[in-house]
Scaffold this motif. Structure first.
Motif, short mmCIF file in Angstrom:
data_model
loop_
_atom_site.label_atom_id
_atom_site.label_comp_id
_atom_site.label_asym_id
_atom_site.label_seq_id
_atom_site.Cartn_x
_atom_site.Cartn_y
_atom_site.Cartn_z
N HIS A 123 0.85 -1.18 0.00
CA HIS A 123 0.00 0.00 0.00
C HIS A 123 0.89 1.23 0.00
O HIS A 123 1.89 1.28 0.70
CB HIS A 123 -0.89 -0.01 1.24
CG HIS A 123 -1.55 1.30 1.53
ND1 HIS A 123 -2.38 1.93 0.63
CD2 HIS A 123 -1.48 2.12 2.61
CE1 HIS A 123 -2.80 3.08 1.15
NE2 HIS A 123 -2.27 3.22 2.34
N HIS A 125 1.04 4.61 1.21
CA HIS A 125 0.33 5.38 2.24
C HIS A 125 0.34 6.88 1.93
O HIS A 125 1.40 7.50 1.87
CB HIS A 125 0.98 5.10 3.60
CG HIS A 125 0.32 5.77 4.74
ND1 HIS A 125 -0.15 5.10 5.86
CD2 HIS A 125 0.05 7.08 4.97
CE1 HIS A 125 -0.68 5.97 6.69
NE2 HIS A 125 -0.57 7.18 6.18
N GLY A 126 -0.86 7.42 1.75
CA GLY A 126 -1.01 8.86 1.51
C GLY A 126 -1.17 9.21 0.04
O GLY A 126 -1.57 10.32 -0.30
N HIS A 449 -6.77 6.48 9.89
CA HIS A 449 -6.19 6.75 8.58
C HIS A 449 -7.23 6.49 7.49
O HIS A 449 -7.98 5.53 7.57
CB HIS A 449 -4.98 5.82 8.39
CG HIS A 449 -4.42 5.80 7.00
ND1 HIS A 449 -4.11 6.95 6.30
CD2 HIS A 449 -4.08 4.78 6.18
CE1 HIS A 449 -3.62 6.61 5.12
NE2 HIS A 449 -3.60 5.31 5.02
N HIS A 451 -7.64 6.00 3.31
CA HIS A 451 -6.97 5.82 2.02
C HIS A 451 -7.64 6.71 0.97
O HIS A 451 -8.81 7.05 1.08
CB HIS A 451 -7.11 4.37 1.54
CG HIS A 451 -6.26 3.39 2.29
ND1 HIS A 451 -5.69 2.30 1.68
CD2 HIS A 451 -5.89 3.32 3.60
CE1 HIS A 451 -5.00 1.60 2.58
NE2 HIS A 451 -5.11 2.20 3.75
#
Ligand code: C2O
Ligand code: CU
Ligand code: CU
Length: 529
Positions: A123, A125-126, A449, A451
């Motif tokens: 993944h 991230h961000g 968080h 996605h």
């Protein structure tokens, strides 16, 4: 209401041992079963012409971390297939993956190869990438398989990162070493003339626990998972007792909390303020002075660290200061933020203890220090009034209704499941509210968080009985910039604004305490065109 139990009573009640197991091989871990993905591996798209093409192989290897025996770790081995050598920067003597550097607008292709003995997936991230490029656990690939990622870099310049995301194994795999930084640059950042090259320093903070044979030790029982894994050795860029030699000038420090569960309260030992220049989603509008910075797992912060007034020969520590309330209530035997640690690996360095993260040694003179820009970037401010659901923000209650069971609005993770209140429309601005529904069983902090988006934090509230523990961390939240992960103290409620402007499809939102994520504190939301 249930009376508060001590950890020991809890362990007795639920018959869970307090042991922990070393990573003894590819599969010697016994945490939980894993579920292979349900989707087929993606093949390269012939119409996509990458500017940069990389290969990352997830594999097992050994590295020297502590004196004596080498440590078995898992690692992303990187190779650049197209582009230039600047796109991949290995961190010497570290289990961390190579740093990926790319420019906004570039097209990137990454071949992930799984040389592990279990399913995995990466993944980013961000990053704002299409759903099938986002590393959803349903895309996990089997040992020996490959996955091809094709995406264009849409994000602003900033410090992003990548890590595994297979269902129920994210915590274990990230802990074993699978993680790396993903640094994006753009024209706006170039204008800010920030320290670059050797003065642009990545700092990935992680806590680890080792057994007598120098092998990593991870949690193996549901109770420890619920608490989140805490190690007693603080590593920076994969090294213990990290020391950085600097010149008398300004540096850019890119700090990632890459820990599974530990929260840091960053501060200079001499009380000098921290100068924050960026958050998860890149540069702030202008630098912010903070007496300390509270950083939850998954969050990033960039610091302007100026040593130009320091003496050659002097030393300065970056510390984590004491705080309370990250875990309390039942787990804490009823004492706010104290006394929770029993006889497990978590015992040695409690959450909220004070310790040194790294030492900076000023070892040379420099005459050409850059000056801190007054303006760093332009941030388009979202307004609550413009949100389509401004009257009734979408609320997500995080709770533990039963022992060891996490829910978001009453539901646990389902691989492809989306509820009616988890559907949003493409190109709309929405207000979301995360609510940490602390009860007698669970009084823990959750770094939430999302996605697929970067959001803005507009408001925070906390219940009066948690006000005092909140005050030990609250001034360290950096809410002024773009965020993809936001920390919630027990009973805290956070209001966010986000626009779903990229791709329709299924994305995750979850707690970035990786043990919580693996326990199911995660859901899908769907962006519909
Ligand atoms: Cu950094 Cu879904 O995670
Ligand atoms: Cu993410
Ligand atoms: Cu959590």
């Amino acid at each position: 209401m249930m009376p508060h139990l001590t950890r020991r009573e809890f362990l007795k009640l639920f018959g869970v041992g307090a042991g922990a197991l070393a990573i003894t091989g590819l599969t010697g871990c016994g945490v939980a079963p894993f579920f292979p993905g349900t989707a087929q591996p993606v093949r390269a798209n012939r119409n996509f012409v990458p500017d940069v093409e990389l290969e990352l192989t997830a594999t097992e290897t050994q590295t020297n971390i502590l004196p004596g025996q080498p440590t078995r770790v898992w690692k992303y081995d990187g190779a650049a297939l197209k582009g230039d050598s600047a796109n991949l920067q290995a961190i010497p003597n570290s289990y961390l993956g190579p740093i990926i550097r790319a420019k906004r607008g570039q097209k990137l292709r990454v071949h992930l190869k799984n040389a592990l003995g279990e399913p995995t997936i990466i993944h980013w991230h961000g990053l704002r990438v299409p759903p099938e490029m986002d590393g959803h656990p349903r895309y996990a690939i089997q040992p020996g398989q490959a996955y091809v990622y094709d995406f264009e870099i849409r994000n602003r310049a900033g410090t992003y990162w990548f890590h595994p995301h297979p269902h129920q194994r994210t915590g274990f795999q990230a802990y074993a070493g699978l993680a790396g930084l993903f640094l994006i640059s753009d024209g706006e950042e170039t204008e800010a003339h920030l320290p670059s090259g050797e003065f642009d320093v990545p700092l990935v903070i992680q806590d680890r626990a080792f057994n007598a044979a120098n092998q990593l030790v991870y949690v193996t029982n549901p109770m420890d998972q619920t608490m989140g894994f805490l190690g007693d050795r603080i590593l920076v860029n994969g090294r213990p007792d990290f020391a950085l030699n600097v010149a008398t000038r300004a540096y850019r420090f890119r700090v990632l909390n890459g820990s599974n569960a530990r929260i840091y309260k960053l501060a200079w030992e001499d009380g000098a303020p921290l100068t924050v220049i960026a958050t998860d989603g890149g540069l702030l509008e202008k630098p912010a002075q903070k007496s300390y910075v509270t950083l939850g797992p998954g969050e990033r912060v960039e610091l302007w660290a100026d040593f130009s007034n320091r003496r050659v020969g002097s030393e300065l520590k970056l510390q984590s200061l004491a705080f309370s309330g990250a875990e309390s209530g039942m787990m804490g035997g009823g004492m706010m933020g104290h006394g929770m640690m029993g006889e497990t690996t978590n015992a040695a360095l409690p959450h909220g203890a004070e310790f040194t993260i790294l030492r900076v040694k000023v070892d040379r003179e420099s005459k050409d220090s850059p000056t801190l820009p007054e303006r760093l970037s332009a941030i388009q401010r979202y307004r609550l009034d413009d949100a389509i659901n401004r009257q009734s923000p979408r609320a997500f209650g995080i709770a533990m209704p039963r022992m060891l069971t996490w829910t978001i609005n009453g539901r646990g993770f389902e691989m492809e499941g989306v509820a009616s209140d988890e559907i949003v429309k493409l190109n709309t601005l929405e207000a979301w509210e995360f609510v940490n529904q602390t009860n007698s069983m669970d009084q823990m902090a959750h770094p939430m968080h999302i996605h697929g988006v970067q959001f803005q934090v507009v408001e925070r509230q906390i219940a009066p009985q948690f006000q005092s523990v909140w005050e030990t961390v609250r001034a360290g939240y950096v809410d002024a910039g773009w965020k993809d992960t936001v920390l919630l103290w027990p009973s805290e409620r956070v209001k966010l604004l986000m626009r779903f402007e990229d791709f329709p499809g299924l994305y995750l939102y979850h707690c970035h305490n990786l043990e919580h994520e693996d326990q199911g504190l995660m859901r899908n939301y769907s962006i519909q065109a």
